[in-house]
Design a protein around this motif. Structure first.
Motif, PDB file in Angstrom:
ATOM      1  N   ALA A  76      45.536 -18.311 -41.367  1.00 13.98           N
ATOM      2  CA  ALA A  76      46.564 -18.484 -42.387  1.00 13.98           C
ATOM      3  C   ALA A  76      46.529 -17.294 -43.338  1.00 13.98           C
ATOM      4  O   ALA A  76      45.448 -16.871 -43.775  1.00 13.98           O
ATOM      5  CB  ALA A  76      46.329 -19.778 -43.161  1.00 13.98           C
ATOM      6  N   VAL A  77      47.698 -16.752 -43.646  1.00 13.38           N
ATOM      7  CA  VAL A  77      47.818 -15.632 -44.575  1.00 13.38           C
ATOM      8  C   VAL A  77      48.903 -15.933 -45.592  1.00 13.38           C
ATOM      9  O   VAL A  77      49.808 -16.721 -45.341  1.00 13.38           O
ATOM     10  CB  VAL A  77      48.119 -14.297 -43.839  1.00 13.38           C
ATOM     11  CG1 VAL A  77      46.984 -13.933 -42.890  1.00 13.38           C
ATOM     12  CG2 VAL A  77      49.446 -14.349 -43.098  1.00 13.38           C
ATOM     13  N   ILE A  98      57.126  -9.937 -35.701  1.00  9.75           N
ATOM     14  CA  ILE A  98      56.986 -11.157 -36.493  1.00  9.75           C
ATOM     15  C   ILE A  98      58.052 -12.146 -36.046  1.00  9.75           C
ATOM     16  O   ILE A  98      59.235 -11.808 -35.933  1.00  9.75           O
ATOM     17  CB  ILE A  98      57.130 -10.859 -38.004  1.00  9.75           C
ATOM     18  CG1 ILE A  98      56.004  -9.926 -38.460  1.00  9.75           C
ATOM     19  CG2 ILE A  98      57.113 -12.165 -38.806  1.00  9.75           C
ATOM     20  CD1 ILE A  98      56.151  -9.421 -39.881  1.00  9.75           C
ATOM     21  N   ASP A  99      57.616 -13.361 -35.768  1.00 11.18           N
ATOM     22  CA  ASP A  99      58.516 -14.441 -35.362  1.00 11.18           C
ATOM     23  C   ASP A  99      58.874 -15.236 -36.618  1.00 11.18           C
ATOM     24  O   ASP A  99      58.013 -15.897 -37.201  1.00 11.18           O
ATOM     25  CB  ASP A  99      57.810 -15.325 -34.338  1.00 11.18           C
ATOM     26  CG  ASP A  99      58.654 -16.494 -33.860  1.00 11.18           C
ATOM     27  OD1 ASP A  99      59.843 -16.579 -34.215  1.00 11.18           O
ATOM     28  OD2 ASP A  99      58.095 -17.339 -33.123  1.00 11.18           O
ATOM     29  N   HIS A 100      60.118 -15.143 -37.016  1.00 18.50           N
ATOM     30  CA  HIS A 100      60.606 -15.888 -38.178  1.00 18.50           C
ATOM     31  C   HIS A 100      61.151 -17.221 -37.681  1.00 18.50           C
ATOM     32  O   HIS A 100      62.182 -17.267 -37.024  1.00 18.50           O
ATOM     33  CB  HIS A 100      61.699 -15.092 -38.907  1.00 18.50           C
ATOM     34  CG  HIS A 100      61.204 -13.792 -39.464  1.00 18.50           C
ATOM     35  ND1 HIS A 100      60.755 -13.673 -40.754  1.00 18.50           N
ATOM     36  CD2 HIS A 100      61.066 -12.575 -38.903  1.00 18.50           C
ATOM     37  CE1 HIS A 100      60.373 -12.426 -40.973  1.00 18.50           C
ATOM     38  NE2 HIS A 100      60.545 -11.735 -39.858  1.00 18.50           N
ATOM     39  N   GLN A 119      46.367 -14.625 -34.127  1.00 17.87           N
ATOM     40  CA  GLN A 119      47.688 -14.962 -34.647  1.00 17.87           C
ATOM     41  C   GLN A 119      47.586 -15.084 -36.154  1.00 17.87           C
ATOM     42  O   GLN A 119      46.656 -15.703 -36.679  1.00 17.87           O
ATOM     43  CB  GLN A 119      48.194 -16.282 -34.065  1.00 17.87           C
ATOM     44  CG  GLN A 119      49.615 -16.611 -34.510  1.00 17.87           C
ATOM     45  CD  GLN A 119      50.094 -17.928 -33.940  1.00 17.87           C
ATOM     46  OE1 GLN A 119      49.426 -18.949 -34.058  1.00 17.87           O
ATOM     47  NE2 GLN A 119      51.259 -17.902 -33.319  1.00 17.87           N
ATOM     48  N   LEU A 120      48.509 -14.462 -36.837  1.00 21.01           N
ATOM     49  CA  LEU A 120      48.633 -14.652 -38.281  1.00 21.01           C
ATOM     50  C   LEU A 120      49.748 -15.657 -38.506  1.00 21.01           C
ATOM     51  O   LEU A 120      50.797 -15.587 -37.857  1.00 21.01           O
ATOM     52  CB  LEU A 120      48.953 -13.327 -38.974  1.00 21.01           C
ATOM     53  CG  LEU A 120      47.931 -12.210 -38.776  1.00 21.01           C
ATOM     54  CD1 LEU A 120      48.349 -10.972 -39.550  1.00 21.01           C
ATOM     55  CD2 LEU A 120      46.538 -12.654 -39.180  1.00 21.01           C
ATOM     56  N   VAL A 121      49.506 -16.572 -39.432  1.00 19.07           N
ATOM     57  CA  VAL A 121      50.451 -17.645 -39.705  1.00 19.07           C
ATOM     58  C   VAL A 121      50.695 -17.697 -41.202  1.00 19.07           C
ATOM     59  O   VAL A 121      49.765 -17.898 -41.984  1.00 19.07           O
ATOM     60  CB  VAL A 121      49.883 -19.001 -39.226  1.00 19.07           C
ATOM     61  CG1 VAL A 121      50.858 -20.117 -39.495  1.00 19.07           C
ATOM     62  CG2 VAL A 121      49.512 -18.945 -37.759  1.00 19.07           C
ATOM     63  N   GLN A 122      51.939 -17.485 -41.589  1.00 16.59           N
ATOM     64  CA  GLN A 122      52.332 -17.653 -42.993  1.00 16.59           C
ATOM     65  C   GLN A 122      53.260 -18.852 -43.034  1.00 16.59           C
ATOM     66  O   GLN A 122      54.402 -18.787 -42.591  1.00 16.59           O
ATOM     67  CB  GLN A 122      53.030 -16.406 -43.529  1.00 16.59           C
ATOM     68  CG  GLN A 122      53.372 -16.504 -44.996  1.00 16.59           C
ATOM     69  CD  GLN A 122      54.009 -15.225 -45.530  1.00 16.59           C
ATOM     70  OE1 GLN A 122      53.868 -14.151 -44.979  1.00 16.59           O
ATOM     71  NE2 GLN A 122      54.719 -15.371 -46.629  1.00 16.59           N
ATOM     72  N   ARG A 123      52.747 -19.959 -43.512  1.00 15.15           N
ATOM     73  CA  ARG A 123      53.490 -21.218 -43.526  1.00 15.15           C
ATOM     74  C   ARG A 123      54.215 -21.410 -44.863  1.00 15.15           C
ATOM     75  O   ARG A 123      53.678 -21.054 -45.915  1.00 15.15           O
ATOM     76  CB  ARG A 123      52.561 -22.399 -43.317  1.00 15.15           C
ATOM     77  CG  ARG A 123      51.745 -22.321 -42.045  1.00 15.15           C
ATOM     78  CD  ARG A 123      52.295 -23.222 -40.999  1.00 15.15           C
ATOM     79  NE  ARG A 123      51.441 -23.197 -39.816  1.00 15.15           N
ATOM     80  CZ  ARG A 123      51.915 -23.164 -38.598  1.00 15.15           C
ATOM     81  NH1 ARG A 123      53.204 -23.126 -38.391  1.00 15.15           N
ATOM     82  NH2 ARG A 123      51.094 -23.159 -37.565  1.00 15.15           N
ATOM     83  N   VAL A 124      55.383 -21.975 -44.789  1.00 14.07           N
ATOM     84  CA  VAL A 124      56.095 -22.374 -46.011  1.00 14.07           C
ATOM     85  C   VAL A 124      55.324 -23.522 -46.666  1.00 14.07           C
ATOM     86  O   VAL A 124      55.159 -23.536 -47.876  1.00 14.07           O
ATOM     87  CB  VAL A 124      57.543 -22.808 -45.676  1.00 14.07           C
ATOM     88  CG1 VAL A 124      58.223 -23.401 -46.886  1.00 14.07           C
ATOM     89  CG2 VAL A 124      58.332 -21.617 -45.130  1.00 14.07           C
TER      90      VAL A 124
END
Length: 129
Positions: A76-77, A98-100, A119-124
């Motif tokens: 998570a980032v 980057i997959d939006h 995998q980097l994951v930026q979650r809302v």
């Protein structure tokens, strides 16, 4: 019951552990300097463990030859672009764009210097704390 760790067999666990500590905010919580050179790494929250080792009883899979969805470690980032750039500057390579996602999440794959998928994951909205 809760998951304690996930493990994988690698060629050079000490080098991999050192890179993950230096660049992915992981911490070595237990390690052994004799074969199979086990290293337990915790995430920055201290809630997840990854075990890496070099055990001749099992195969070292060539994950670099596989699509990153086959196996990856997800982190998570808070800032996808800055995190990707920082990891590339220390030896990671990009593996796609980057997959939006429709819900606003951002996902991206990189490869560590040994070819393992990250995998980097930026979650809302975070899924776990």
């Amino acid at each position: 019951m809760r998951l304690e760790h996930i493990a994988f067999n690698v060629d050079d666990p000490a080098a991999l552990a050192a890179w993950y500590v230096a660049n992915l905010e992981m911490k070595i919580v237990r390690s052994f300097d004799e074969p199979p050179y086990i290293h337990f790494l915790s995430d920055s929250a201290g809630k997840s463990l990854v075990e890496i080792y070099s055990n001749p009883l099992g195969e070292v899979i060539d994950y670099a030859a596989h699509h990153p969805v086959t196996f990856h470690l997800a982190f998570a980032v808070d800032d996808m672009e800055a995190s990707r750039q920082r990891l590339v500057s220390v030896g990671a390579t990009l593996d796609g764009e980057i997959d939006h996602r429709a819900n606003g999440d951002k996902l991206a794959f990189l490869r560590d210097p040994w070819g393992y998928a990250i995998q980097l994951v930026q979650r809302v909205q975070r899924m776990i704390d």
